[in-house]
Design an enzyme around this catalytic site. Structure first.
Site, PDB file in Angstrom:
ATOM      1  N   LYS A  71     -21.609 -37.159   9.042  1.00 39.73           N
ATOM      2  CA  LYS A  71     -22.890 -36.482   9.270  1.00 39.73           C
ATOM      3  C   LYS A  71     -23.928 -37.510   9.694  1.00 39.73           C
ATOM      4  O   LYS A  71     -23.937 -38.620   9.148  1.00 39.73           O
ATOM      5  CB  LYS A  71     -23.387 -35.825   7.975  1.00 39.73           C
ATOM      6  CG  LYS A  71     -22.376 -34.900   7.346  1.00 39.73           C
ATOM      7  CD  LYS A  71     -22.853 -34.319   6.025  1.00 39.73           C
ATOM      8  CE  LYS A  71     -21.783 -33.374   5.497  1.00 39.73           C
ATOM      9  NZ  LYS A  71     -22.100 -32.819   4.179  1.00 39.73           N
ATOM     10  N   LYS A 130     -10.301 -34.798  11.071  1.00 34.45           N
ATOM     11  CA  LYS A 130      -9.141 -34.354  10.306  1.00 34.45           C
ATOM     12  C   LYS A 130      -8.124 -35.481  10.144  1.00 34.45           C
ATOM     13  O   LYS A 130      -8.036 -36.368  10.989  1.00 34.45           O
ATOM     14  CB  LYS A 130      -8.462 -33.168  11.014  1.00 34.45           C
ATOM     15  CG  LYS A 130      -9.305 -31.914  11.044  1.00 34.45           C
ATOM     16  CD  LYS A 130      -9.503 -31.382   9.652  1.00 34.45           C
ATOM     17  CE  LYS A 130     -10.213 -30.068   9.589  1.00 34.45           C
ATOM     18  NZ  LYS A 130      -9.410 -28.912   9.873  1.00 34.45           N
ATOM     19  N   ASP A 157       0.951   4.265  -2.619  1.00 32.63           N
ATOM     20  CA  ASP A 157       0.769   5.677  -2.253  1.00 32.63           C
ATOM     21  C   ASP A 157       1.899   6.547  -2.777  1.00 32.63           C
ATOM     22  O   ASP A 157       1.687   7.658  -3.244  1.00 32.63           O
ATOM     23  CB  ASP A 157       0.702   5.807  -0.726  1.00 32.63           C
ATOM     24  CG  ASP A 157      -0.673   5.398  -0.221  1.00 32.63           C
ATOM     25  OD1 ASP A 157      -0.757   4.853   0.885  1.00 32.63           O
ATOM     26  OD2 ASP A 157      -1.647   5.623  -0.957  1.00 32.63           O
ATOM     27  N   GLU A 178     -18.488 -27.015  -2.486  1.00 26.32           N
ATOM     28  CA  GLU A 178     -17.100 -26.594  -2.300  1.00 26.32           C
ATOM     29  C   GLU A 178     -16.469 -26.462  -3.674  1.00 26.32           C
ATOM     30  O   GLU A 178     -16.458 -27.415  -4.461  1.00 26.32           O
ATOM     31  CB  GLU A 178     -16.371 -27.661  -1.453  1.00 26.32           C
ATOM     32  CG  GLU A 178     -15.047 -27.230  -0.905  1.00 26.32           C
ATOM     33  CD  GLU A 178     -15.157 -26.346   0.353  1.00 26.32           C
ATOM     34  OE1 GLU A 178     -16.283 -25.987   0.767  1.00 26.32           O
ATOM     35  OE2 GLU A 178     -14.094 -25.999   0.888  1.00 26.32           O
ATOM     36  N   ASP A 184       0.826  -1.206   0.000  1.00 24.99           N
ATOM     37  CA  ASP A 184       0.000   0.000   0.000  1.00 24.99           C
ATOM     38  C   ASP A 184       0.858   1.253   0.000  1.00 24.99           C
ATOM     39  O   ASP A 184       0.545   2.242  -0.651  1.00 24.99           O
ATOM     40  CB  ASP A 184      -0.905   0.013   1.242  1.00 24.99           C
ATOM     41  CG  ASP A 184      -2.039  -0.984   1.099  1.00 24.99           C
ATOM     42  OD1 ASP A 184      -2.748  -1.209   2.081  1.00 24.99           O
ATOM     43  OD2 ASP A 184      -2.198  -1.531  -0.007  1.00 24.99           O
ATOM     44  N   GLU A 211     -18.314 -38.193   4.086  1.00 27.48           N
ATOM     45  CA  GLU A 211     -17.860 -37.591   2.822  1.00 27.48           C
ATOM     46  C   GLU A 211     -16.458 -37.024   3.020  1.00 27.48           C
ATOM     47  O   GLU A 211     -16.135 -36.571   4.111  1.00 27.48           O
ATOM     48  CB  GLU A 211     -18.778 -36.414   2.443  1.00 27.48           C
ATOM     49  CG  GLU A 211     -20.221 -36.781   2.268  1.00 27.48           C
ATOM     50  CD  GLU A 211     -21.141 -35.566   2.447  1.00 27.48           C
ATOM     51  OE1 GLU A 211     -20.706 -34.417   2.216  1.00 27.48           O
ATOM     52  OE2 GLU A 211     -22.298 -35.778   2.827  1.00 27.48           O
ATOM     53  N   CYS A 259      -1.596 -14.174  36.280  1.00 27.95           N
ATOM     54  CA  CYS A 259      -1.293 -12.859  36.838  1.00 27.95           C
ATOM     55  C   CYS A 259      -2.660 -12.222  37.032  1.00 27.95           C
ATOM     56  O   CYS A 259      -3.491 -12.242  36.129  1.00 27.95           O
ATOM     57  CB  CYS A 259      -0.469 -12.063  35.835  1.00 27.95           C
ATOM     58  SG  CYS A 259      -0.322 -10.330  36.281  1.00 27.95           S
ATOM     59  N   CYS A 307      -1.403  -4.936  34.448  1.00 29.90           N
ATOM     60  CA  CYS A 307      -0.250  -5.658  33.905  1.00 29.90           C
ATOM     61  C   CYS A 307      -0.216  -5.328  32.422  1.00 29.90           C
ATOM     62  O   CYS A 307      -1.173  -5.609  31.696  1.00 29.90           O
ATOM     63  CB  CYS A 307      -0.410  -7.168  34.117  1.00 29.90           C
ATOM     64  SG  CYS A 307       0.625  -8.164  33.022  1.00 29.90           S
ATOM     65  N   LYS A 354     -13.690 -34.261   3.133  1.00 27.01           N
ATOM     66  CA  LYS A 354     -13.782 -32.818   3.356  1.00 27.01           C
ATOM     67  C   LYS A 354     -12.877 -32.143   2.331  1.00 27.01           C
ATOM     68  O   LYS A 354     -11.652 -32.215   2.404  1.00 27.01           O
ATOM     69  CB  LYS A 354     -13.349 -32.462   4.777  1.00 27.01           C
ATOM     70  CG  LYS A 354     -13.513 -30.983   5.070  1.00 27.01           C
ATOM     71  CD  LYS A 354     -13.408 -30.710   6.559  1.00 27.01           C
ATOM     72  CE  LYS A 354     -13.769 -29.285   6.884  1.00 27.01           C
ATOM     73  NZ  LYS A 354     -12.827 -28.308   6.331  1.00 27.01           N
TER      74      LYS A 354
HETATM   75  S1  IVH Z   1     -20.821 -30.001   5.610  1.00 26.53           S
HETATM   76  C1  IVH Z   1     -22.742 -26.744   8.666  1.00 26.53           C
HETATM   77  N1  IVH Z   1     -19.439 -31.416   3.936  1.00 26.53           N
HETATM   78  O1  IVH Z   1     -15.933 -27.409   5.269  1.00 26.53           O
HETATM   79  C2  IVH Z   1     -21.534 -26.999   7.900  1.00 26.53           C
HETATM   80  N2  IVH Z   1     -18.588 -29.268   4.501  1.00 26.53           N
HETATM   81  O2  IVH Z   1     -15.622 -26.435   8.084  1.00 26.53           O
HETATM   82  C3  IVH Z   1     -21.775 -28.172   7.054  1.00 26.53           C
HETATM   83  N3  IVH Z   1     -16.505 -28.696   3.378  1.00 26.53           N
HETATM   84  O3  IVH Z   1     -17.851 -24.486   5.127  1.00 26.53           O
HETATM   85  C4  IVH Z   1     -20.639 -28.412   6.223  1.00 26.53           C
HETATM   86  N4  IVH Z   1     -16.300 -30.542   2.226  1.00 26.53           N
HETATM   87  O4  IVH Z   1     -16.857 -25.333   2.994  1.00 26.53           O
HETATM   88  C5  IVH Z   1     -19.504 -30.252   4.603  1.00 26.53           C
HETATM   89  N5  IVH Z   1     -18.352 -32.802   2.470  1.00 26.53           N
HETATM   90  C6  IVH Z   1     -18.413 -31.655   3.110  1.00 26.53           C
HETATM   91  C7  IVH Z   1     -17.433 -30.649   2.953  1.00 26.53           C
HETATM   92  C8  IVH Z   1     -17.558 -29.467   3.691  1.00 26.53           C
HETATM   93  C9  IVH Z   1     -15.761 -29.371   2.484  1.00 26.53           C
HETATM   94  C10 IVH Z   1     -16.201 -27.353   3.906  1.00 26.53           C
HETATM   95  C11 IVH Z   1     -17.342 -26.388   3.751  1.00 26.53           C
HETATM   96  C12 IVH Z   1     -17.635 -25.867   5.112  1.00 26.53           C
HETATM   97  C13 IVH Z   1     -16.387 -26.214   5.843  1.00 26.53           C
HETATM   98  C14 IVH Z   1     -16.741 -26.430   7.295  1.00 26.53           C
END
Ligand code: IVH
Length: 677
Positions: A285, A309, A39, A177, A35, A117, A426, A432, A119
């Protein structure tokens, strides 16, 4: 003396450069200069024009130097919030997830069907179809308000613009996604750090033609609003939308029980590197949509899903030093300064050691060779110490008993666990300066005042330069001084001023959270906002006499216990806290809490539960009452409308008190009848 020709040439070059950087900044969201460099360029052009009047007549500068559009995309409210997911990192976390679901639903057996599923590590978007036509496409934004990126999403060829089927809901919102395949990313490595950034950069182009140049694709994974609702399972929903032409992930499947969860996790983790897209875990889910509805959401994430994860990335390094950090609640956290090492693509030079007990338990010492891990976005942790590599002169780490400010630290007795806290603190608060600086970082954070551009590093910088000493200073910054700092130019200052101005308007619950009373997190702040309604009422806490009465009444609130009440009392027993809170109130525009009038059979009724129920958990009973307009209290008072008595071990004293106060006492079977009526 430069010739007129040379001056003009130089000037034209600068104008061209400005045009280029404007486009990079405003259209492409990808500035190549800082920036302040931007400027400087603008200043140089203006100065040259001033000096050589003939340049002005060329009229080249006109229409170029504009102010940035404050919002690149139109903001649109989501029909249903886009939440995030809770995380699980190991088998124990997954067992906890299953247990919580079973407890909430009051299920005796553990065989709830899950749908699993991958992620996908991309950018989330939501697609709204009205009568089968794609009419809106939004980014996630802050989850409540998204950005209108419809035209960009339309450039993704495999997103249907019309659903070609007869039996479709009038309104359906498909959550997906968006990502870039690894193969396609390999040709654009020079421009972006990873596929996710590339996908984000592409989706947020101002000009959809730019988006179209980058090969984006997507997987649909869920829904927002559907009217009328015709699905009963997640798996059924995905199968159907796949028939309608949406991409869904082929690796998804039904799963039952912890063993299958673990097997699937291992199986997909092994496949991970061979996939043509990035995934960072599995989403589990609850498959049954009715059960999903019963489970509902906490403030940020659904109870019916979690992201398991993939295992944390690990690395070996050496501890150079152990230092102490002071948190906003005065918590003293030991941090290992380690020899920089790359863990999962990120260079790490600090790892948390949590607290004194953790150091003792693992006998962690300066000079030790350690294994560290980085799981998700959390601070790296020390997993283990390799004692065989220890120098025999090394000494145990002596945990300091004093804060960095010199004050004695204390381990407090926790009333809820009836144990001494593991954490030293503390207790000087704003007195502090280390605690005070962290409190400032909390106040400007996203969940609090949300001052964009005033991140932790900037607070550190402004604090060191004495530009900010206490929260209200944020609103009286010396911009002349800031303008002279490296990295700060007119543009960034303008952005900061705007962000600070925007942050002045704040809801009561966010304000209560911002001031940083210990034990008052976002959820508790909401409960308190519902109780106080206005900042005027909240301010009565400053007065000792009012405070005593108010605190007595707070006992009634479900979710607020002795720990919270003690903490509120001790916060407002401190004069500095009161002054700082008052100063903030003067500057901010704190909006009254708006009670959403939820209609329903318990509209405006105050309900309390005692004892366990056969058909549902206490948590579900509470959630049903609230979803039907009721307010759940935590203790008997005159204000109560109903005391609902579960069959299993109700408290007799509560029933007696309720009867004395003429409160309607309802049995479990009456409660069930009320729900079904
Ligand atoms: S279900 C209510 N399914 O992960 C949230 N999310 O940390 C339900 N994502 O914002 C999310 N693959 O962008 C879901 N098979 C999947 C996913 C998925 C990627 C992402 C999604 C979400 C984030 C949540």
């Amino acid at each position: 003396m430069d010739s007129k020709k040379k001056i003009t040439e130089n000037y034209k070059k600068k104008i061209e450069s400005l045009k280029k950087h404007n486009s990079l900044y405003f259209d492409k969201d990808k500035p190549e200069i800082t920036d302040s460099e931007y400027d400087t360029l603008k200043k140089e052009i203006n100065a040259t024009e001033k000096k050589y009047n003939f340049l002005k007549k060329l009229n080249l500068n006109k229409n170029i130097i504009g102010s940035p559009p404050s919002n690149k995309f139109k903001k649109i409210n989501h029909l249903k919030p886009m939440l995030s997911l809770s995380n699980a990192f190991d088998k124990k976390d997954m067992l906890d997830f299953l247990k919580k679901i079973n407890n909430f639903l009051n299920l005796k057996d553990n065989d709830i069907e899950l749908y699993c599923e991958p992620k996908i590590d991309g950018i989330s978007a939501t697609l709204i179809y009205e009568k089968g036509i794609l009419t809106k496409g939004l980014s996630r934004g802050d989850g409540v308000v998204g950005e209108d990126i419809l035209e960009n999403l339309k450039t993704i060829s495999n997103i249907p613009q019309k659903i070609q089927s007869k039996n479709i809901p009038n309104l359906i919102e498909i959550r997906c996604e968006v990502f870039i395949s690894k193969k396609n990313f390999s040709s654009m490595k020079a421009s972006f750090a990873n596929p996710r950034n590339a996908a984000g950069g592409s989706l947020r182009q101002k000009n959809p033609k730019e988006t179209a140049k980058i090969p984006l694709t997507y997987f649909a994974y869920g829904f927002g609003a559907i009217e009328p609702m015709t699905f009963s399972k997640q798996s059924e929903f995905l199968k159907k939308i796949n028939e309608w032409g949406f991409n869904i992930n082929e690796l998804s499947k039904n799963i039952n029980g912890i063993e299958e969860i673990e097997n699937q996790h291992k199986k997909i983790n092994d496949l991970r590197s061979s996939l043509d897209y990035d995934i960072d875990g599995l989403v589990f889910k609850v498959n049954d949509l009715n059960l999903q509805k019963r489970l509902g959401n906490t403030s940020n994430s659904p109870r019916w899903a979690t992201a398991y994860k993939f295992s944390a990335e690990k690395a070996v390094t050496k501890i150079k030093d152990i230092i102490i950090q002071v948190g906003r609640t005065g918590a003293i956290t030991p941090v290992a300064k380690v020899e920089p090492v790359t863990v999962g693509g990120v260079v790490v030079s600090n790892a948390t050691l949590h607290n004194e007990d953790e150091i003792l338990r693992k006998d962690i010492r300066v000079g030790d060779t350690i294994q560290i891990q980085r799981a998700g976005d959390v601070i790296p942790q020390v997993v283990s110490v390799d004692i065989s590599k220890r120098n025999n002169k090394s000494k145990s780490f002596m945990f300091p008993t004093k804060c960095l400010c010199g004050a004695e630290t204390k381990k407090e007795f926790s009333k809820s666990t009836k144990k001494l806290d593991a954490v030293r603190r503390c207790l000087k608060g704003y007195e502090c300066k280390f605690t005070a600086k962290e409190k400032l970082k909390h106040i400007v954070s996203k969940e609090a005042l949300n001052v964009e551009g005033l991140g932790k590093k900037v607070i550190d910088q402004f604090w060191d330069l004495k530009l900010i000493n206490e929260p209200s200073d944020i609103f009286n910054l010396n911009y002349e001084k800031i303008n002279k700092l490296d990295g700060w130019g007119n543009l960034s200052i303008k952005n900061l001023k705007n962000a600070i101005d925007r942050s002045k308007k704040i809801n009561l619950d966010k304000f209560i959270y911002s001031i940083g009373i210990r034990h008052i997190g976002q959820e508790n702040a909401k409960i308190l906002a519902q109780f106080f309604i206005s900042i005027k009422e909240f301010s009565k806490l400053f007065n000792l006499n009012y405070r005593k009465t108010i605190l007595k009444n707070l006992v009634d609130l479900d979710g607020i216990g002795e720990t919270q009440i003690d903490s509120i009392n001790s916060f407002f027993s401190n004069k500095i806290n009161i002054k700082i809170t008052q100063d903030l109130i003067k500057t901010l525009n704190i909006e009254d809490h708006i009670i959403k009038l939820v209609g329903g059979k318990f509209s405006n009724k105050k309900i309390m539960f005692t004892g366990g129920f056969q058909n549902m958990s206490r948590s579900e009973a509470k959630s049903i009452a609230e979803n039907n307009g009721g307010k759940v209290l935590g203790s008997i008072s005159k204000k109560l409308d109903y005391l609902v008595v579960g069959d299993s071990k109700p408290t007799k004293k509560k029933i007696d008190q309720a009867k004395i106060l003429n409160i309607k006492v309802i049995s479990e079977s009456d409660w069930n009848k009320m729900l079904n009526s």
